[in-house]
Design a protein around this motif. Structure first.
Motif, PDB file in Angstrom:
ATOM      1  N   ARG A  54       4.194  -5.482   6.599  1.00 57.90           N
ATOM      2  CA  ARG A  54       4.255  -3.978   6.552  1.00 57.90           C
ATOM      3  C   ARG A  54       5.490  -3.559   6.887  1.00 57.90           C
ATOM      4  O   ARG A  54       6.338  -2.918   6.239  1.00 57.90           O
ATOM      5  CB  ARG A  54       3.155  -3.359   7.372  1.00 57.90           C
ATOM      6  N   GLU A  59       5.240  -3.073  -0.747  1.00 52.57           N
ATOM      7  CA  GLU A  59       4.026  -2.328  -0.989  1.00 52.57           C
ATOM      8  C   GLU A  59       3.013  -3.335  -1.654  1.00 52.57           C
ATOM      9  O   GLU A  59       3.288  -4.102  -2.350  1.00 52.57           O
ATOM     10  CB  GLU A  59       4.381  -1.360  -2.389  1.00 52.57           C
ATOM     11  N   ASP A  61      -1.247  -3.344  -3.102  1.00 47.32           N
ATOM     12  CA  ASP A  61      -2.427  -2.811  -3.375  1.00 47.32           C
ATOM     13  C   ASP A  61      -3.754  -3.680  -2.777  1.00 47.32           C
ATOM     14  O   ASP A  61      -4.671  -3.002  -2.741  1.00 47.32           O
ATOM     15  CB  ASP A  61      -2.365  -2.618  -4.925  1.00 47.32           C
ATOM     16  N   THR A  62      -3.412  -5.240  -2.962  1.00 50.93           N
ATOM     17  CA  THR A  62      -4.643  -5.902  -3.035  1.00 50.93           C
ATOM     18  C   THR A  62      -4.185  -7.043  -2.500  1.00 50.93           C
ATOM     19  O   THR A  62      -3.003  -7.589  -2.548  1.00 50.93           O
ATOM     20  CB  THR A  62      -5.134  -6.241  -4.582  1.00 50.93           C
ATOM     21  N   ALA A  78      -6.678  -8.202   4.534  1.00 51.25           N
ATOM     22  CA  ALA A  78      -6.855  -6.915   3.489  1.00 51.25           C
ATOM     23  C   ALA A  78      -7.268  -5.814   4.696  1.00 51.25           C
ATOM     24  O   ALA A  78      -6.828  -4.495   4.388  1.00 51.25           O
ATOM     25  CB  ALA A  78      -7.899  -7.150   2.549  1.00 51.25           C
ATOM     26  N   LYS A  82      -5.447  -2.424   5.223  1.00 51.71           N
ATOM     27  CA  LYS A  82      -6.255  -1.231   4.545  1.00 51.71           C
ATOM     28  C   LYS A  82      -6.099  -1.337   3.236  1.00 51.71           C
ATOM     29  O   LYS A  82      -5.658  -0.322   2.481  1.00 51.71           O
ATOM     30  CB  LYS A  82      -5.878   0.176   5.182  1.00 51.71           C
ATOM     31  N   VAL A  83      -6.086  -2.370   2.348  1.00 48.35           N
ATOM     32  CA  VAL A  83      -6.017  -2.559   0.981  1.00 48.35           C
ATOM     33  C   VAL A  83      -7.600  -3.269   0.642  1.00 48.35           C
ATOM     34  O   VAL A  83      -8.184  -3.657   1.457  1.00 48.35           O
ATOM     35  CB  VAL A  83      -4.851  -3.276   0.495  1.00 48.35           C
ATOM     36  N   ARG A  84      -7.517  -3.125  -0.895  1.00 49.26           N
ATOM     37  CA  ARG A  84      -8.537  -4.152  -1.464  1.00 49.26           C
ATOM     38  C   ARG A  84      -8.569  -5.407  -1.146  1.00 49.26           C
ATOM     39  O   ARG A  84      -7.605  -6.207  -1.225  1.00 49.26           O
ATOM     40  CB  ARG A  84      -8.527  -3.795  -2.753  1.00 49.26           C
ATOM     41  N   GLU A 107      -0.682  -3.925 -10.645  1.00 48.93           N
ATOM     42  CA  GLU A 107      -1.171  -4.118  -9.315  1.00 48.93           C
ATOM     43  C   GLU A 107      -0.456  -4.898  -8.396  1.00 48.93           C
ATOM     44  O   GLU A 107      -0.191  -6.017  -8.926  1.00 48.93           O
ATOM     45  CB  GLU A 107      -2.696  -4.396  -9.421  1.00 48.93           C
TER      46      GLU A 107
END
Ligand code: ZN
Length: 201
Positions: A54, A59, A61-62, A78, A82-84, A107
């Motif tokens: 972070r 950035e 997504d997954t 994940a 807090k992502v998929r 993605e």
């Protein structure tokens, strides 16, 4: 976060005479499943790794992990990000996305393993992600086995590291072990027989 002491305390840093997945021999072996059997430890490690990623500003997504070894680390990462969370698995020797997992065009995906050695499995996953239109934005592992260059480490990239050079690799620490070709192993020469711990130990 001293990842080596976490592995030691969990009994996950084995000492003996082992055959690694590469076929080489070593006097040490990492059994990450022993670290991750404690969900609180898994959460602690993944939270520290997520913080590093972070703070880099990337950035995501997954998270995608190669099964079976990377699944728990990938899932915990994940959760912390807090992502998929998805995983790829081998079918007839080839890495595939199954179980209805899909990748959207563009993605942004982090490929996560428990330990990155030369990054062979991670790169197999990277290949299918890219073929499906996803973008590999980072590699991540709880620890680096010492062949690849992780962010913030002085250990240089070795010639057998397979990870993409232009994609950052995040890990909590480095494990550098002596490794020997089977026909040049001092423990074998002393008459000891190497064992393959893997999933059976
Ligand atoms: Zn040996």
């Amino acid at each position: 976060m001293n990842v080596e002491s976490v592995y030691k305390e969990a009994g996950a840093l084995l000492e003996g005479h082992f055959i690694l997945s590469s076929g080489n021999h070593s006097n040490r072996y990492l059994q990450s499943a022993k670290v991750l059997e404690n969900p609180a430890t898994a959460e602690l490690l993944a939270t520290a790794l997520a913080k590093m990623i972070r703070e880099s500003g990337i950035e995501i997504d997954t998270v995608c992990a190669p099964a079976l070894g990377g699944v728990i680390a990938g899932y915990e990462l994940a959760r912390a990000l807090k992502v998929r969370s998805i995983f790829a698995e081998r079918k007839d020797g080839t890495m595939e996305l199954r179980r209805g997992f899909e990748i959207a065009k563009g993605e942004k995906i982090v490929i996560c393993e428990d330990i990155i050695t030369t990054g062979g499995s991670a790169m197999e996953v990277a290949k299918i992600i890219t073929e499906l239109g996803g973008e590999v934005v980072a590699f991540a592992a709880l620890a680096n086995r010492g062949f690849c260059k992780r962010e913030g480490s002085e250990i240089p990239r070795a010639s057998n590291c397979k990870l993409l050079e232009n994609v950052p690799f995040f890990a909590l620490g480095d494990f550098e072990f002596a490794m020997y070709e089977p026909n040049d192993c001092p423990m074998c020469k002393d008459g000891s027989v190497a064992i393959k711990p893997g999933s059976r130990a």
